[in-house]
Motif scaffolding. Structure first.
Motif, PDB file in Angstrom:
ATOM      1  N   UNK A   1       0.935  -1.210  -0.078  1.00 23.79           N
ATOM      2  CA  UNK A   1       0.062   0.250  -0.086  1.00 23.79           C
ATOM      3  C   UNK A   1       0.943   1.238  -0.108  1.00 23.79           C
ATOM      4  N   UNK A   2       2.189   1.294   0.715  1.00 25.62           N
ATOM      5  CA  UNK A   2       2.983   2.393   0.637  1.00 25.62           C
ATOM      6  C   UNK A   2       3.441   2.730  -0.892  1.00 25.62           C
ATOM      7  N   UNK A   3       3.703   1.400  -1.553  1.00 27.80           N
ATOM      8  CA  UNK A   3       4.152   1.617  -2.968  1.00 27.80           C
ATOM      9  C   UNK A   3       3.076   2.192  -3.867  1.00 27.80           C
ATOM     10  N   UNK A   4       1.889   1.943  -3.357  1.00 31.31           N
ATOM     11  CA  UNK A   4       0.702   2.272  -4.457  1.00 31.31           C
ATOM     12  C   UNK A   4       0.738   3.910  -4.051  1.00 31.31           C
ATOM     13  N   UNK A   5       0.701   4.265  -2.872  1.00 31.35           N
ATOM     14  CA  UNK A   5       0.676   5.970  -2.634  1.00 31.35           C
ATOM     15  C   UNK A   5       1.617   6.636  -3.332  1.00 31.35           C
ATOM     16  N   UNK A   6       3.072   5.817  -3.636  1.00 25.19           N
ATOM     17  CA  UNK A   6       3.913   6.704  -4.470  1.00 25.19           C
ATOM     18  C   UNK A   6       3.792   6.452  -5.666  1.00 25.19           C
ATOM     19  N   UNK A   7       2.926   5.842  -6.101  1.00 30.08           N
ATOM     20  CA  UNK A   7       2.958   5.960  -7.919  1.00 30.08           C
ATOM     21  C   UNK A   7       2.131   7.239  -8.469  1.00 30.08           C
TER      22      UNK A   7
END
Length: 502
Positions: free
Chosen positions: A353-359
């Motif tokens: 989910x942290x990666x998703x927010x960085x996309x």
């Protein structure tokens, strides 16, 4: 399929089945357990305390209640022993060698004691007779030896492809020829010549990951797999979850060294076919260590036929944040709809989910419009859904067989162990998919997703996958090779059990 006779002088066969305690192995051996129950046997499925607790039931050595995640089948009970590892130990591909060591050193004496108790009881309180045979995972040779020491005949079951088993058996030849370990600067597309029957298609990069990663001939994992496989020569028999026509070359080679080898797969389809032909109520349960998010089926119902690429890396593979981002962007950029399984433990040290927010906003919007991301799915059901047009898979053997049975073409991104050879079979031998091993950049992934879903390549592999599915489905019904091999296995187990009680 006939039930054993009712001769009161001969106790009914009671087989203890002990899988290596990871989901793919447990599922496969649960299907075998169910088929043996349908043949009139009593079955004790032995799990570890850790996995039984994950399945929703606390357990100890004397507990044989059925966890809610397991089917309630007459004459099938579940027992467990500790794996003797800390609760927080990673029981995935990063920690499987430590798990195996603990089972050998610490759990094996507990297993031997349990088996002795199960052999002493003429009839237990729940109506189970004494154990008369063991079928243990082939990568647990010490459990097989312990069974024989107790006086119970034991058969090995390898849940991987026959092709990988044959390669593991040939590890000494690979070392002797100098093909393994790889020399510095070796061409990974160079043919391998030390595996009889595979000379026409096997390259260095298609060897299982322990062969690719070994730095010296004494590499622990390399020698462990070679030793486990060679041990099967000394067992009462070998069971493989495959079928004659799918891996005929490897089966022929294996039987030259292990004549009592039974190819009885795909087991999940054997079970389905039996239920259908005998009007057995389907419970559709398997061993799942994760909660299945069935909302994905509703999402699939809303998609056009063959419009979705299903993405899953299996139950124990792990990947880096960088790799996940490359796949994510490629899937969105392909323009295809996608159903993506992202387990909670898929990433090393990072929450997805942290990666998703960085996309980028564009990638997140494309995901919302065309994607469905879940933690786990009922995979056989997903692969049977008409909306699924391709399976982007890690090429684990269970997933490969399930995709073949469903007639779904594959896009292969193998991760470890036998997956490299499985992906080569898919792409080069059976031609039912594309092999994307050793590649993880968004441009290449996007290109191959498009090729697998649309155009001339997609049409060809879809046609081949459809034809192979028909052949495999025919093997599990009466007159088919797997059906007939299973009947022979039943008679062989009965003969072992009779000799054991005389």
């Amino acid at each position: 399929m006939e039930t054993p006779g009712t001769d009161s002088s001969v106790p009914p066969p009671h087989v203890l089945i002990f899988p290596f305690p990871i989901q793919g192995h447990m599922n496969c051996m649960l299907y075998l357990s169910e088929m043996l129950v349908y043949s009139g046997f009593h079955i004790t499925l032995l799990l570890t305390d850790h996995n039984l607790s994950l399945l929703g039931s606390s357990s100890n050595n004397n507990n044989h209640s059925h966890p809610s995640s397991l089917p309630d089948i007459p004459r099938l009970r579940v027992l467990s022993i500790p794996d003797c590892l800390p609760a927080d130990h990673p029981r995935n591909l990063d920690g499987w060698v430590e798990l195996l060591d603990s089972l050998k050193t610490n759990a094996c004496p507990l297993y031997k004691s349990l088996l002795l108790d199960l052999c002493k009881m003429d009839v237990s309180a729940d109506g189970f007779p004494a154990v008369t045979c063991v079928i243990a995972d082939g990568i647990l040779p010490f459990m097989i030896d312990a069974s024989e020491q107790v006086g119970v005949p034991a058969i090995a079951f390898r849940t991987a492809s026959a092709s990988s088993v044959w390669i593991y058996y040939c590890i000494p030849q690979l070392i002797q020829s100098g093909e393994v370990p790889f020399r510095d600067g070796a061409d990974w597309d160079e043919p391998i010549n030390s595996i009889p029957g595979m000379e026409s298609f096997l390259r260095r990069r298609d060897l299982p990951s322990p062969c690719r990663l070994a730095k010296n001939p004494e590499d622990k994992v390399l020698q462990l797999l070679a030793t486990c496989t060679a041990h099967s020569e000394r067992t009462r028999g070998l069971i493989l979850n495959t079928l004659e026509t799918l891996e005929s070359i490897s089966l022929e080679q294996i039987r030259a060294h292990m004549p009592t080898t039974y190819a009885i797969g795909p087991l999940h389809e054997m079970v389905r076919a039996y239920r259908s032909q005998n009007n057995v109520c389907a419970h559709d349960k398997s061993v799942s260590l994760w909660h299945q998010d069935c909302t994905c089926m509703t999402w699939l119902d809303q998609q056009p036929r063959r419009s979705v690429i299903y993405v899953s890396y299996g139950s124990i593979a792990v990947m880096t944040q960088e790799s996940l981002i490359e796949f994510w962007i490629a899937l969105v950029n392909s323009g295809e709809h996608f159903l993506w399984v992202v387990r909670s433990d898929l990433l090393r040290g990072e929450e997805w989910t942290n990666i998703r927010d960085s996309l980028s906003l564009e990638v997140r919007k494309g995901t919302e419009e065309r994607g469905c991301i879940v933690s786990w799915v009922p995979q056989v059901e997903v692969l049977a859904h008409p909306a699924v047009g391709c399976f982007l898979t890690h090429s684990g053997w269970n997933s490969t067989l399930e995709s073949i049975v469903g007639g779904v073409p594959m896009l292969c991104w193998p991760f470890a162990v036998d997956q490299q050879i499985n992906s080569r079979l898919v792409g080069e031998v059976w031609r039912i998919g594309l092999d994307m091993k050793d590649v993880c950049d968004r441009t290449t992934i996007e290109k191959m997703v498009r090729a697998a879903m649309n155009g001339e390549t997609a049409s060809e592999i879809r046609k081949n996958a459809h034809e192979l599915a028909k052949m495999v489905n025919n093997s599990v019904v009466e007159g088919g090779s797997s059906f007939e091999n299973f009947q022979r296995l039943i008679e062989y187990i009965k003969s072992l059990c009779k000799r054991n009680v005389q």
